[in-house]
Every structure is written in structure tokens, then in C-alpha cells.
Design an enzyme around this catalytic site. Structure first.
Site, PDB file in Angstrom:
ATOM      1  N   ASP A  83       0.850  -1.192   0.000  1.00 40.84           N
ATOM      2  CA  ASP A  83       0.000   0.000   0.000  1.00 40.84           C
ATOM      3  C   ASP A  83       0.893   1.251   0.000  1.00 40.84           C
ATOM      4  O   ASP A  83       1.770   1.393   0.857  1.00 40.84           O
ATOM      5  CB  ASP A  83      -0.869  -0.048   1.275  1.00 40.84           C
ATOM      6  CG  ASP A  83      -1.986   0.978   1.284  1.00 40.84           C
ATOM      7  OD1 ASP A  83      -2.452   1.361   0.195  1.00 40.84           O
ATOM      8  OD2 ASP A  83      -2.411   1.367   2.391  1.00 40.84           O
ATOM      9  N   GLY A 185      -7.968   8.418   6.600  1.00 41.53           N
ATOM     10  CA  GLY A 185      -8.220   8.730   8.003  1.00 41.53           C
ATOM     11  C   GLY A 185      -9.689   8.891   8.341  1.00 41.53           C
ATOM     12  O   GLY A 185     -10.573   8.581   7.533  1.00 41.53           O
ATOM     13  N   LYS A 188     -12.882  12.893   6.992  1.00 38.91           N
ATOM     14  CA  LYS A 188     -12.892  13.065   5.540  1.00 38.91           C
ATOM     15  C   LYS A 188     -13.730  14.261   5.102  1.00 38.91           C
ATOM     16  O   LYS A 188     -13.449  14.891   4.104  1.00 38.91           O
ATOM     17  CB  LYS A 188     -13.430  11.797   4.875  1.00 38.91           C
ATOM     18  CG  LYS A 188     -12.602  10.542   5.210  1.00 38.91           C
ATOM     19  CD  LYS A 188     -13.130   9.333   4.467  1.00 38.91           C
ATOM     20  CE  LYS A 188     -12.606   8.023   5.026  1.00 38.91           C
ATOM     21  NZ  LYS A 188     -11.154   7.866   4.928  1.00 38.91           N
ATOM     22  N   SER A 218     -13.073   4.311   4.093  1.00 37.86           N
ATOM     23  CA  SER A 218     -13.744   3.963   5.347  1.00 37.86           C
ATOM     24  C   SER A 218     -14.973   4.837   5.548  1.00 37.86           C
ATOM     25  O   SER A 218     -15.023   5.985   5.093  1.00 37.86           O
ATOM     26  CB  SER A 218     -12.781   4.131   6.532  1.00 37.86           C
ATOM     27  OG  SER A 218     -11.906   3.024   6.586  1.00 37.86           O
TER      28      SER A 218
HETATM   29  P1  13P Z   1      -9.151   4.811   5.115  1.00 38.44           P
HETATM   30  O1  13P Z   1      -8.290   5.676   5.964  1.00 38.44           O
HETATM   31  O2  13P Z   1     -10.386   5.526   4.664  1.00 38.44           O
HETATM   32  O3  13P Z   1      -9.489   3.503   5.742  1.00 38.44           O
HETATM   33  O4  13P Z   1      -8.326   4.478   3.775  1.00 38.44           O
HETATM   34  C1  13P Z   1      -7.323   3.509   3.770  1.00 38.44           C
HETATM   35  C2  13P Z   1      -6.503   3.544   2.524  1.00 38.44           C
HETATM   36  O5  13P Z   1      -6.838   4.153   1.543  1.00 38.44           O
HETATM   37  C3  13P Z   1      -5.261   2.773   2.542  1.00 38.44           C
HETATM   38  O6  13P Z   1      -4.541   2.927   1.365  1.00 38.44           O
HETATM   39  O1  G3H Z   2      -3.107   4.780   3.438  1.00 36.79           O
HETATM   40  C1  G3H Z   2      -2.908   4.639   4.627  1.00 36.79           C
HETATM   41  C2  G3H Z   2      -3.259   3.409   5.363  1.00 36.79           C
HETATM   42  O2  G3H Z   2      -4.341   3.672   6.214  1.00 36.79           O
HETATM   43  C3  G3H Z   2      -2.079   2.843   6.085  1.00 36.79           C
HETATM   44  O3  G3H Z   2      -1.765   3.628   7.175  1.00 36.79           O
HETATM   45  O4  G3H Z   2       0.616   4.149   6.795  1.00 36.79           O
HETATM   46  O5  G3H Z   2      -0.381   4.400   9.069  1.00 36.79           O
HETATM   47  O6  G3H Z   2       0.017   2.128   8.101  1.00 36.79           O
HETATM   48  P1  G3H Z   2      -0.271   3.586   7.826  1.00 36.79           P
HETATM   49 ZN    ZN Z   3      -4.572   4.834   0.503  1.00 38.32          ZN
END
Ligand code: 13P
Ligand code: G3H
Ligand code: ZN
Length: 316
Positions: A83, A185, A188, A218
């Protein structure tokens, strides 16, 4: 079955109007909760690992946990995805570590630099049988140490559909994360949530069959926000993407939906509740166990929203 990439998942999701849940994992309990849910619902799964997760848990631990999940669920396709990779080196390391999918997020670079970086990752990953997601346009909120653009500015940084066509053609990328008004987060929107579905629609017309990805998806469910606040937390103004919007997007070519915050909130709410109700408790299994169960319930609910229950078989 070994780890798979997301090609077949996206092909079936696009064709049949549903989306695959991409859930962030950071430790054993989170992974077990997610995997228990997909095993019960027979849903395809993308487990995603951020750079933060790699440094928190270490890749060897996370990979070992995921290998067990894969071995114990031979009838479920599971993809291991990076990610928000930020550099070619990070993506290369993940390809070498056995990831079946990587994201290179060059969205804060210029269009040309984003193309050059993405192309470099695509060339290396494809040579090693790994698929690549890139991002065009910019999201708000906070991810890793990068603070995204402000809520007010999000609508000025949406993905441009014409640029998306050029970007996909010049990079050879396998899927594209689009900016349509979401943020990472729990905060939003300040008032009414607004998403630019017309962007998804236009890209769908220009790139038929091409899988899109929605980050920051989310929903910040009120029930969990209230529980967190009730048991001593402080998330008063948190607001997410309505779940109807997620279901709508999943029928419009959005094949992958990223969810992290809702799982964090489920886990946090449950742990806070156990602490508050049984202050004498100090056995971690007594709060991590219920937290794992809360993750499972949340993921089962999300799979319904995404429409991917029972779809594991067709994605193999
Ligand atoms: P959220 O913060 O809305 O859960 O999004 C997560 C995300 O896009 C991780 O790449
Ligand atoms: O895009 C962000 C995801 O919620 C992952 O969060 O980088 O704090 O693990 P993190
Ligand atoms: Zn993301």
C-alpha cells in the site's frame, strides 16, 4: 493455493459489478480477524501492507502470518499488496519479498515524473510476474508521514479522465487509484460527504474494462465513533464515506476498495470497552481476542457492502 495477484479478481469484479476489499494488516490479530471473515463469507481478499506496517511488524513476521492464512484457506484467493509504495526501491524490495501486487504512489509528483516513476516500477514488477497499482490526482488526509491536501482543496485535485487515459497507456499499469473526493483517516468531510462519480463514469467510458481503485474508503460508522467516545476516546467530528457510495462505486468499475480506518476504529472501540468495563484486566488476550472478533465482524459487514460474498470461487 499460493498467493495470487489481483488480475482475475479485478476481471470478475468489473464484469459482475462488485469490488474486492483491500484491508490493511499490521499484526496477527488484525490478519486473523480479516481472514476469519473472508473464510466464512467465501470472498476474495487483498491484504495490504503499508511502509508503516513493514517497519512496525517487520516483513518476515507479516509474511509468515500471511503464509499461514493462505495455507489454511486453499479455496480463497488472497493477494498480498504493498500500500502506497513511495519509491522504486521500496517497490522493488516488495517484489523481491514475494508480494503479488505493489502500489507506486507518485501522485504528489508532476504528471511526467509520476509517469516515469510508475513506468520504472511496472517494468520491474511485470518482469517478475507482479501487478502494479498507481495513483493519479491527490487525496486528502494523513498517510504515513505525508500529510495530504486539505479537505477544501480535495475537489481541486481530482483525477483528470483524459490524463488517466494517457497515464495508463504510457505506463502499462494494471489498475489506477483515482481521486474523487475521498481522504485517508477518520476526518474526511466536515459537512455533507461529496464524491465525484462523474470522474469514475468518464474514465469508465474512456477506458472500458480498466480496474479503478478507491482509497480512503472507510465509512467511520457512528456506532463505533460513539463507542470510542463513550469509553474515553476523542473522535468527535469524525466523518467518512457513506456505504451506499461504496456500493455504487463498486458497480461502476471500482474493483478495489481500501479500508483501514474502519478496522482501526472497530479494534479501538472494543479495547476501550474492555478496559473501561473490566479495569482490573491485564491479560492482553482478554482485549486482543475481542478486538480480533470486532475486526472479523467489521470485515464481514464490509464484504456485504462491496458485494463480494461468495465470489472467491470465480476469482481463482
Ligand atoms: P481509510 O483511511 O479511509 O481507511 O483508507 C485507507 C486507505 O486508503 C489505505 O490505502
Ligand atoms: O493509506 C494509509 C493506510 O491507512 C495505512 O496507514 O501508513 O499508518 O500504516 P499507515
Ligand atoms: Zn490509501
Amino acid at each position: 493455493m499460493a498467493l495470487v495477484d489481483s488480475k482475475k479478481m479485478f476481471e470478475m469484479a468489473y464484469k459482475n459489478g462488485y469490488a474486492i476489499g483491500a484491508f490493511n494488516v499490521n499484526n496477527m490479530e488484525i490478519t486473523q480477524g480479516i481472514v476469519a471473515a473472508i473464510a466464512e463469507e467465501k470472498a476474495p481478499l487483498i491484504l495490504q501492507i503499508s511502509r508503516g506496517a513493514r517497519s512496525y511488524a517487520s516483513m518476515s513476521y507479516l509474511k509468515a502470518i500471511i503464509d499461514v492464512a493462505v495455507a489454511e484457506n486453499p479455496d480463497i484467493p488472497i493477494c498480498m499488496h504493498l500500500d502506497h509504495g513511495d519509491t522504486f526501491e521500496t517497490c522493488k524490495q516488495c517484489v523481491d519479498d514475494g508480494f503479488t501486487s505493489v502500489m507506486i504512489d507518485g501522485s504528489h509528483h508532476s504528471f511526467e515524473d509520476n509517469i516515469a516513476l510508475t513506468k520504472q516500477v511496472v517494468d520491474y514488477a511485470h518482469d517478475h510476474g507482479v501487478v502494479v497499482e498507481a495513483e493519479l490526482g491527490q487525496l486528502g488526509g494523513i498517510e504515513e508521514d505525508v500529510v495530504g491536501i486539505s479537505e477544501e482543496d480535495v475537489m481541486n485535485h481530482l483525477t483528470d479522465p483524459d490524463q488517466a487515459v494517457e497515464f495508463v497507456e504510457r505506463t502499462g499499469v494494471d489498475s489506477l487509484a483515482v481521486a474523487i473526493g475521498t481522504s485517508h483517516g477518520a476526518y474526511k468531510f466536515k459537512t455533507e460527504p461529496k464524491l465525484a462519480f462523474e470522474v469514475v463514469e468518464k474514465i469508465g467510458e474512456k477506458l472500458p474494462g480498466f480496474p479503478l481503485v478507491m482509497h480512503g474508503s472507510s465509512s467511520v460508522l457512528k456506532e463505533f465513533k460513539d463507542l470510542i467516545n463513550k469509553y474515553g476516546g476523542a473522535m468527535p467530528d469524525a466523518m467518512g464515506v457513506p456505504e451506499e457510495a461504496i456500493t455504487k462505486a463498486s458497480k461502476m468499475g471500482v474493483c478495489k476498495v481500501n479500508i483501514d480506518t474502519d478496522l482501526r476504529m472497530a479494534m479501538t472501540a472494543k479495547i476501550r470497552q474492555v478496559y473501561a468495563e473490566t479495569p482490573a484486566e491485564f491479560d492482553p488476550r482478554k482485549y486482543l481476542g475481542p478486538a480480533r472478533e470486532a475486526i472479523k465482524d467489521m470485515v464481514k459487514h464490509k464484504l456485504q457492502v462491496l458485494g463480494c460474498c461468495g465470489k472467491a470461487g470465480e476469482c481463482m
